[in-house]
Design a protein around this motif. Structure first.
Motif, short mmCIF file in Angstrom:
data_model
loop_
_atom_site.label_atom_id
_atom_site.label_comp_id
_atom_site.label_asym_id
_atom_site.label_seq_id
_atom_site.Cartn_x
_atom_site.Cartn_y
_atom_site.Cartn_z
N UNK A 48 0.85 -1.18 0.14
CA UNK A 48 -0.10 -0.03 0.15
C UNK A 48 0.84 1.30 0.11
N UNK A 49 2.03 1.27 -0.59
CA UNK A 49 2.71 2.43 -0.95
C UNK A 49 3.74 2.59 0.26
N UNK A 50 3.96 1.89 1.08
CA UNK A 50 4.84 2.00 2.32
C UNK A 50 5.80 0.80 2.23
N UNK A 73 9.64 -6.12 12.00
CA UNK A 73 9.37 -5.14 10.94
C UNK A 73 9.44 -3.76 11.07
N UNK A 74 10.15 -3.03 10.35
CA UNK A 74 10.19 -1.57 10.49
C UNK A 74 9.72 -0.89 9.31
N UNK A 75 9.17 0.44 9.52
CA UNK A 75 8.63 1.09 8.13
C UNK A 75 9.84 2.24 7.92
N UNK A 76 9.88 2.20 6.62
CA UNK A 76 10.73 3.41 5.96
C UNK A 76 9.96 4.66 6.04
#
Length: 77
Positions: A48-50, A73-76
């Motif tokens: 979803x674009x992340x 998990x990590x998001x950028x």
């Protein structure tokens, strides 16, 4: 593991950290202490674009790092 944006993620050291480096300068930009040794290759995916970076932290008996059973998990940005 290297992202298209020029970040290099690694957790192959003999400690419990996952780190991000600038691929052009080699400068350490970020690090996070894992609950167990992260002697594994990080992976990345988008949803979803992340963009996410994931690491399995299970430790390593012969290297003497803390053992466990984690997937983090990590998001950028």
């Amino acid at each position: 593991m290297t992202t298209a944006g020029g970040l290099v993620f690694t957790a192959a050291a003999m400690d419990n950290f996952v780190r991000a480096f600038d691929s052009e300068t080699g400068k350490e930009l970020w690090k996070f202490e894992l609950a167990a040794g992260g002697q594994a290759t990080p992976m990345t995916y988008t949803l979803n674009g992340k963009q996410y970076v994931v690491i399995a932290a299970g430790g390593h008996g012969k290297l003497g790092t803390k053992q466990g059973d984690y997937v983090i998990a990590f998001t950028l940005p």
